[in-house]
Scaffold this motif. Structure first.
Motif, PDB file in Angstrom:
ATOM      1  N   MET A  10      46.186  63.557  59.161  1.00 57.32           N
ATOM      2  CA  MET A  10      46.031  64.547  60.231  1.00 57.32           C
ATOM      3  C   MET A  10      47.374  65.253  60.410  1.00 57.32           C
ATOM      4  SD  MET A  10      43.829  62.518  63.137  1.00 57.32           S
ATOM      5  CE  MET A  10      45.121  61.304  63.396  1.00 57.32           C
ATOM      6  N   THR A  11      47.398  66.555  60.153  1.00 57.61           N
ATOM      7  CA  THR A  11      48.662  67.279  60.206  1.00 57.61           C
ATOM      8  C   THR A  11      48.691  68.383  61.256  1.00 57.61           C
ATOM      9  OG1 THR A  11      47.900  68.787  58.489  1.00 57.61           O
ATOM     10  CG2 THR A  11      49.143  66.834  57.763  1.00 57.61           C
ATOM     11  N   CYS A  12      47.533  68.693  61.866  1.00 56.84           N
ATOM     12  CA  CYS A  12      47.500  69.820  62.807  1.00 56.84           C
ATOM     13  C   CYS A  12      46.368  69.627  63.818  1.00 56.84           C
ATOM     14  CB  CYS A  12      47.295  71.130  62.044  1.00 56.84           C
ATOM     15  SG  CYS A  12      45.705  71.235  61.191  1.00 56.84           S
ATOM     16  N   GLY A  13      46.275  70.553  64.736  1.00 59.03           N
ATOM     17  CA  GLY A  13      45.224  70.510  65.745  1.00 59.03           C
ATOM     18  C   GLY A  13      43.835  70.610  65.142  1.00 59.03           C
ATOM     19  N   HIS A  14      43.702  71.368  64.056  1.00 61.43           N
ATOM     20  CA  HIS A  14      42.403  71.473  63.387  1.00 61.43           C
ATOM     21  C   HIS A  14      41.961  70.109  62.857  1.00 61.43           C
ATOM     22  CE1 HIS A  14      39.617  72.191  60.057  1.00 61.43           C
ATOM     23  NE2 HIS A  14      39.211  73.226  60.777  1.00 61.43           N
ATOM     24  N   VAL A  43      39.139  55.201  70.260  1.00 60.35           N
ATOM     25  CA  VAL A  43      37.756  55.594  70.515  1.00 60.35           C
ATOM     26  C   VAL A  43      37.104  54.579  71.439  1.00 60.35           C
ATOM     27  CG1 VAL A  43      35.523  56.103  69.460  1.00 60.35           C
ATOM     28  CG2 VAL A  43      37.628  56.564  68.178  1.00 60.35           C
ATOM     29  N   GLU A  44      36.495  55.090  72.496  1.00 59.36           N
ATOM     30  CA  GLU A  44      35.664  54.279  73.384  1.00 59.36           C
ATOM     31  C   GLU A  44      34.224  54.633  73.031  1.00 59.36           C
ATOM     32  OE1 GLU A  44      34.581  51.533  76.109  1.00 59.36           O
ATOM     33  OE2 GLU A  44      36.674  51.974  75.686  1.00 59.36           O
ATOM     34  N   SER A  45      33.523  53.684  72.387  1.00 62.07           N
ATOM     35  CA  SER A  45      32.175  53.970  71.893  1.00 62.07           C
ATOM     36  C   SER A  45      31.388  52.678  71.745  1.00 62.07           C
ATOM     37  CB  SER A  45      32.272  54.668  70.523  1.00 62.07           C
ATOM     38  OG  SER A  45      30.996  54.830  69.945  1.00 62.07           O
ATOM     39  N   VAL A  46      30.071  52.820  71.792  1.00 61.59           N
ATOM     40  CA  VAL A  46      29.194  51.671  71.567  1.00 61.59           C
ATOM     41  C   VAL A  46      28.875  51.516  70.084  1.00 61.59           C
ATOM     42  CG1 VAL A  46      28.156  51.787  73.860  1.00 61.59           C
ATOM     43  CG2 VAL A  46      27.121  53.062  71.978  1.00 61.59           C
ATOM     44  N   GLN A  47      29.279  52.482  69.266  1.00 65.21           N
ATOM     45  CA  GLN A  47      29.002  52.438  67.831  1.00 65.21           C
ATOM     46  C   GLN A  47      29.864  51.372  67.149  1.00 65.21           C
ATOM     47  OE1 GLN A  47      26.667  54.171  66.080  1.00 65.21           O
ATOM     48  NE2 GLN A  47      25.986  54.861  68.095  1.00 65.21           N
ATOM     49  N   PRO A  48      29.354  50.771  66.063  1.00 69.36           N
ATOM     50  CA  PRO A  48      30.145  49.771  65.331  1.00 69.36           C
ATOM     51  C   PRO A  48      31.398  50.394  64.709  1.00 69.36           C
ATOM     52  CG  PRO A  48      27.892  49.908  64.467  1.00 69.36           C
ATOM     53  CD  PRO A  48      28.033  50.967  65.499  1.00 69.36           C
ATOM     54  N   ARG A  49      32.428  49.597  64.599  1.00 72.28           N
ATOM     55  CA  ARG A  49      33.697  50.056  64.035  1.00 72.28           C
ATOM     56  C   ARG A  49      33.503  50.678  62.648  1.00 72.28           C
ATOM     57  NH1 ARG A  49      38.967  49.455  64.998  1.00 72.28           N
ATOM     58  NH2 ARG A  49      40.390  49.510  63.229  1.00 72.28           N
ATOM     59  N   GLU A  50      32.697  50.036  61.813  1.00 73.35           N
ATOM     60  CA  GLU A  50      32.482  50.522  60.447  1.00 73.35           C
ATOM     61  C   GLU A  50      31.878  51.921  60.438  1.00 73.35           C
ATOM     62  OE1 GLU A  50      31.114  47.560  61.592  1.00 73.35           O
ATOM     63  OE2 GLU A  50      32.839  46.388  60.891  1.00 73.35           O
ATOM     64  N   ALA A  51      30.952  52.186  61.343  1.00 75.36           N
ATOM     65  CA  ALA A  51      30.305  53.501  61.408  1.00 75.36           C
ATOM     66  C   ALA A  51      31.302  54.567  61.837  1.00 75.36           C
ATOM     67  CB  ALA A  51      29.115  53.460  62.363  1.00 75.36           C
ATOM     68  N   LEU A  52      32.162  54.244  62.796  1.00 77.52           N
ATOM     69  CA  LEU A  52      33.178  55.195  63.252  1.00 77.52           C
ATOM     70  C   LEU A  52      34.185  55.476  62.145  1.00 77.52           C
ATOM     71  CD1 LEU A  52      33.700  53.678  66.795  1.00 77.52           C
ATOM     72  CD2 LEU A  52      32.638  55.891  66.294  1.00 77.52           C
ATOM     73  N   ALA A  53      34.635  54.427  61.464  1.00 83.28           N
ATOM     74  CA  ALA A  53      35.586  54.596  60.365  1.00 83.28           C
ATOM     75  C   ALA A  53      34.973  55.445  59.256  1.00 83.28           C
ATOM     76  CB  ALA A  53      36.023  53.238  59.822  1.00 83.28           C
ATOM     77  N   HIS A  54      33.709  55.229  58.974  1.00 81.90           N
ATOM     78  CA  HIS A  54      33.023  56.008  57.937  1.00 81.90           C
ATOM     79  C   HIS A  54      32.945  57.481  58.329  1.00 81.90           C
ATOM     80  CE1 HIS A  54      30.352  56.804  54.608  1.00 81.90           C
ATOM     81  NE2 HIS A  54      29.532  57.418  55.437  1.00 81.90           N
ATOM     82  N   ALA A  55      32.656  57.757  59.579  1.00 81.47           N
ATOM     83  CA  ALA A  55      32.558  59.147  60.048  1.00 81.47           C
ATOM     84  C   ALA A  55      33.910  59.852  59.892  1.00 81.47           C
ATOM     85  CB  ALA A  55      32.103  59.182  61.510  1.00 81.47           C
ATOM     86  N   ILE A  56      35.004  59.157  60.194  1.00 81.05           N
ATOM     87  CA  ILE A  56      36.330  59.739  60.047  1.00 81.05           C
ATOM     88  C   ILE A  56      36.646  59.956  58.561  1.00 81.05           C
ATOM     89  CG2 ILE A  56      38.812  59.336  60.387  1.00 81.05           C
ATOM     90  CD1 ILE A  56      37.987  57.656  62.908  1.00 81.05           C
ATOM     91  N   ALA A  57      36.338  58.970  57.733  1.00 81.87           N
ATOM     92  CA  ALA A  57      36.609  59.066  56.299  1.00 81.87           C
ATOM     93  C   ALA A  57      35.813  60.201  55.657  1.00 81.87           C
ATOM     94  CB  ALA A  57      36.295  57.743  55.614  1.00 81.87           C
ATOM     95  N   GLU A  59      35.315  62.992  56.802  1.00 80.35           N
ATOM     96  CA  GLU A  59      36.033  64.243  57.059  1.00 80.35           C
ATOM     97  C   GLU A  59      37.244  64.386  56.128  1.00 80.35           C
ATOM     98  OE1 GLU A  59      35.391  66.927  59.085  1.00 80.35           O
ATOM     99  OE2 GLU A  59      33.450  65.947  59.350  1.00 80.35           O
ATOM    100  N   GLY A  60      37.520  63.349  55.337  1.00 84.75           N
ATOM    101  CA  GLY A  60      38.605  63.424  54.367  1.00 84.75           C
ATOM    102  C   GLY A  60      39.902  62.766  54.783  1.00 84.75           C
ATOM    103  N   TYR A  61      39.850  61.935  55.812  1.00 85.18           N
ATOM    104  CA  TYR A  61      41.060  61.270  56.291  1.00 85.18           C
ATOM    105  C   TYR A  61      41.013  59.790  55.943  1.00 85.18           C
ATOM    106  CZ  TYR A  61      41.354  65.626  58.746  1.00 85.18           C
ATOM    107  OH  TYR A  61      41.403  66.959  59.021  1.00 85.18           O
ATOM    108  N   ALA A  62      42.165  59.226  55.597  1.00 86.35           N
ATOM    109  CA  ALA A  62      42.248  57.816  55.248  1.00 86.35           C
ATOM    110  C   ALA A  62      42.296  56.975  56.520  1.00 86.35           C
ATOM    111  CB  ALA A  62      43.493  57.552  54.408  1.00 86.35           C
ATOM    112  N   VAL A  63      41.448  55.957  56.570  1.00 85.57           N
ATOM    113  CA  VAL A  63      41.371  55.068  57.730  1.00 85.57           C
ATOM    114  C   VAL A  63      41.830  53.675  57.299  1.00 85.57           C
ATOM    115  CG1 VAL A  63      39.892  54.096  59.515  1.00 85.57           C
ATOM    116  CG2 VAL A  63      39.410  56.381  58.613  1.00 85.57           C
ATOM    117  N   ALA A  64      42.916  53.199  57.901  1.00 81.23           N
ATOM    118  CA  ALA A  64      43.409  51.848  57.593  1.00 81.23           C
ATOM    119  C   ALA A  64      42.616  50.844  58.407  1.00 81.23           C
ATOM    120  CB  ALA A  64      44.886  51.747  57.910  1.00 81.23           C
TER     121      ALA A  64
END
Length: 65
Positions: A10-14, A43-57, A59-64
């Motif tokens: 993540m490098t900018c507001g976009h 993130v405050e969410s009822v969704q499982p961690r894996e699903a949230l990480a997948h959604a971020i990934a 978009e093209g971002y690396a999730v540790a």
């Protein structure tokens, strides 16, 4: 459930908006706070961690673990 992710690339507001949008598509009620300088996404969410990480990934971002 409050979860914190380390997200690189993540490098900018976009970038922040892309991550927020991906999470909100998965869970419209999610609360998202991003600290780009620390590569941190909280993130405050009822969704499982894996699903949230997948959604971020999808978009093209690396999730540790």
């Amino acid at each position: 459930m409050n979860q914190t992710f380390t997200v690189t690339g993540m490098t900018c507001g976009h970038c922040e908006m892309a991550v927020k949008r991906a999470i909100k598509q998965l869970d419209p009620q999610a609360e998202v706070a991003i600290d780009r300088t620390q590569n941190r996404v909280q993130v405050e969410s009822v969704q499982p961690r894996e699903a949230l990480a997948h959604a971020i990934a999808e978009e093209g971002y690396a999730v540790a673990a």
